[in-house]
Design a protein around this motif. Structure first.
Motif, PDB file in Angstrom:
ATOM      1  N   VAL A 152     -19.686 -33.135 -36.575  1.00  0.00           N
ATOM      2  CA  VAL A 152     -20.975 -33.538 -37.147  1.00  0.00           C
ATOM      3  C   VAL A 152     -22.058 -33.479 -36.073  1.00  0.00           C
ATOM      4  O   VAL A 152     -23.150 -32.941 -36.284  1.00  0.00           O
ATOM      5  CB  VAL A 152     -20.888 -34.955 -37.749  1.00  0.00           C
ATOM      6  CG1 VAL A 152     -22.279 -35.457 -38.145  1.00  0.00           C
ATOM      7  CG2 VAL A 152     -19.980 -34.964 -38.975  1.00  0.00           C
ATOM      8  N   ILE A 153     -21.765 -34.021 -34.877  1.00  0.00           N
ATOM      9  CA  ILE A 153     -22.726 -34.002 -33.774  1.00  0.00           C
ATOM     10  C   ILE A 153     -22.988 -32.576 -33.315  1.00  0.00           C
ATOM     11  O   ILE A 153     -24.128 -32.201 -33.014  1.00  0.00           O
ATOM     12  CB  ILE A 153     -22.217 -34.854 -32.591  1.00  0.00           C
ATOM     13  CG1 ILE A 153     -22.072 -36.318 -33.014  1.00  0.00           C
ATOM     14  CG2 ILE A 153     -23.142 -34.741 -31.391  1.00  0.00           C
ATOM     15  CD1 ILE A 153     -23.360 -36.982 -33.422  1.00  0.00           C
ATOM     16  N   ASN A 154     -21.950 -31.760 -33.282  1.00  0.00           N
ATOM     17  CA  ASN A 154     -22.130 -30.358 -32.883  1.00  0.00           C
ATOM     18  C   ASN A 154     -23.016 -29.608 -33.864  1.00  0.00           C
ATOM     19  O   ASN A 154     -23.788 -28.721 -33.480  1.00  0.00           O
ATOM     20  CB  ASN A 154     -20.760 -29.680 -32.779  1.00  0.00           C
ATOM     21  CG  ASN A 154     -20.830 -28.299 -32.153  1.00  0.00           C
ATOM     22  OD1 ASN A 154     -20.314 -27.326 -32.700  1.00  0.00           O
ATOM     23  ND2 ASN A 154     -21.466 -28.194 -31.003  1.00  0.00           N
ATOM     24  N   GLY A 155     -22.930 -29.986 -35.153  1.00  0.00           N
ATOM     25  CA  GLY A 155     -23.810 -29.372 -36.143  1.00  0.00           C
ATOM     26  C   GLY A 155     -25.258 -29.788 -35.974  1.00  0.00           C
ATOM     27  O   GLY A 155     -26.177 -29.005 -36.221  1.00  0.00           O
ATOM     28  N   LEU A 179     -23.884 -37.987 -22.503  1.00  0.00           N
ATOM     29  CA  LEU A 179     -24.057 -39.397 -22.857  1.00  0.00           C
ATOM     30  C   LEU A 179     -24.755 -39.531 -24.205  1.00  0.00           C
ATOM     31  O   LEU A 179     -24.360 -40.351 -25.044  1.00  0.00           O
ATOM     32  CB  LEU A 179     -24.866 -40.111 -21.774  1.00  0.00           C
ATOM     33  CG  LEU A 179     -25.205 -41.587 -22.039  1.00  0.00           C
ATOM     34  CD1 LEU A 179     -23.941 -42.412 -22.240  1.00  0.00           C
ATOM     35  CD2 LEU A 179     -26.044 -42.166 -20.904  1.00  0.00           C
ATOM     36  N   ALA A 180     -25.777 -38.721 -24.435  1.00  0.00           N
ATOM     37  CA  ALA A 180     -26.544 -38.811 -25.680  1.00  0.00           C
ATOM     38  C   ALA A 180     -25.672 -38.492 -26.896  1.00  0.00           C
ATOM     39  O   ALA A 180     -25.680 -39.226 -27.899  1.00  0.00           O
ATOM     40  CB  ALA A 180     -27.745 -37.867 -25.634  1.00  0.00           C
ATOM     41  N   THR A 181     -24.908 -37.418 -26.810  1.00  0.00           N
ATOM     42  CA  THR A 181     -24.079 -37.011 -27.953  1.00  0.00           C
ATOM     43  C   THR A 181     -22.829 -37.881 -28.081  1.00  0.00           C
ATOM     44  O   THR A 181     -22.429 -38.247 -29.184  1.00  0.00           O
ATOM     45  CB  THR A 181     -23.668 -35.538 -27.825  1.00  0.00           C
ATOM     46  OG1 THR A 181     -23.021 -35.329 -26.554  1.00  0.00           O
ATOM     47  CG2 THR A 181     -24.877 -34.626 -27.925  1.00  0.00           C
ATOM     48  N   GLY A 182     -22.216 -38.231 -26.937  1.00  0.00           N
ATOM     49  CA  GLY A 182     -21.006 -39.049 -26.973  1.00  0.00           C
ATOM     50  C   GLY A 182     -21.267 -40.437 -27.538  1.00  0.00           C
ATOM     51  O   GLY A 182     -20.443 -40.982 -28.287  1.00  0.00           O
TER      52      GLY A 182
END
Length: 370
Positions: free
Chosen positions: A323-326, A75-78
């Protein structure tokens, strides 16, 4: 100049200040931290017009804070990955500028047309975040914490000047006071001055980083524009554009079937290509079809932009996902994608709502500009 404007804001602490201010104001709302992040993404999108910049600026502070307070990683990253896509819908939007150039439609009207759909999409994102937070029990974390009125408003003096610049730029555009180039130039200069005064970003090295990032993104856009013009010339010379338009025109299909096929094509293209490339390559082909079907080109620009938003969080080349994965390398890409999927459905729902109620995109431009 719009790119420079966004790079100046992204280089400062405006993103973290915006997030913190909203977190304090919405503290008592269920799922408040996720909703605060989505709201911060929406407002920061208006300041930068860049989806990756929004993801990076809000995500660096928001994702660790959400996970620390008990929100699940998906939820936080999505939420941040999806919230970041608002950067190409809420004005000023570089994507809409490119569409306006390619389709020869008013950029001022496109900017205004994106306001209500942008708010609609933000509301859908927040509604899902609130529901999922309630369902999982991550509600009113730190509920005993009380923020005074002073704590709630102390960050606003830093943020209001930036918001005023955005409002001023949009007003100058739709009020006929300035051309897009003039408004962008003044906006960029004001943003550079404000980050220097408010956030002390004035050293030559700091200013060089802003100009370098702006030059890098502008150079990328100009290379895409140059290649797409060549591509469009080739397509036209080989009669491909005309053949596609004639083939669709001879289908004798319902105009909504045609629009559905166009949406599927744009979604598939968005999985592999950046929004700027898709817009500049497909708009010359699609515009005759859209006009022949009787659709409003301003309305279609909003539909196309939401499709481009979907492409930013769909694999295999969903830019925002990477970008979020980085930012959070310990969270698997599959987890980020799982969290972003419900927000993709929100975007599809927004497209359906705009098809049923096209006035959501066309009413405000017509009201303001006639």
């Amino acid at each position: 100049m719009f790119v420079i404007m966004g790079a100046a804001v992204a280089s400062s602490r405006a993103g973290s200040d915006l997030y913190e201010a909203l977190a304090r104001l919405l503290h008592k709302v269920p799922g408040s931290l996720v909703i605060s992040n989505i709201g911060a993404c929406a407002l920061f999108s208006a300041l930068t017009g860049s989806s990756p910049a929004t993801c990076a600026a809000i995500g660096k502070m928001g994702i660790p804070e959400m996970r620390k307070r008990g929100y699940d990683a998906d939820l936080a990253t999505g939420a941040i990955a999806a919230g970041g896509t608002l950067g190409i819908l809420i004005p000023p939007s570089v994507t809409m500028i490119l569409y306006g150039i390619a389709s020869e439609t008013s950029i001022g009207r496109l900017f205004i047309a994106g306001i209500i759909p942008g708010l609609l999409l933000t509301g859908l994102f927040m509604a899902w975040a609130l529901f999922l937070s309630w369902k999982r029990g991550t509600v009113l974390i730190d509920k005993d914490r009380i923020y005074s009125l002073k704590e709630k408003v102390e960050l606003l003096p830093r943020l209001l000047p930036f918001i005023a610049v955005i409002v001023g730029v949009v007003y100058a555009l739709y009020g006929g006071i300035a051309t897009p180039s003039e408004a962008a130039g003044v906006g960029a200069m004001l943003c550079l001055l404000m980050v220097a005064v408010i956030y002390r970003v004035w050293r030559p090295r700091d200013l060089w980083l802003i100009l370098r990032d702006g030059l890098r993104e502008s150079g990328m856009l100009l290379m895409i524009i140059g290649a797409s013009i060549l591509f469009g010339y080739m397509m036209s010379s080989l009669q491909v554009t005309q053949s596609v338009a004639e083939a669709i025109g001879e289908m004798n299909a319902n105009k909504w079937v045609v629009l559905g096929a166009i949406n599927l094509m744009l979604l598939a293209a968005g999985c592999f290509l950046p929004p700027a490339a898709i817009i500049l390559m497909t708009t010359p082909i699609l515009m005759p079809v859209i006009l022949a079907a009787g659709f409003d080109p301003i309305w279609f620009g909003v539909i196309l932009t939401i499709n481009m938003e979907l492409g930013l969080i769909t694999p295999p080349v969903g830019l925002n996902l990477f970008v979020i994965n980085g930012i959070t390398p310990d969270v698997k890409l599959q987890t980020i994608l799982k969290g972003a999927f419900p927000f993709m459905l929100c975007m599809v729902l927004a497209i359906l709502i705009l098809c049923i109620f096209p006035e959501l995109a066309t009413w405000l431009p017509n009201k303001v500009m006639g």
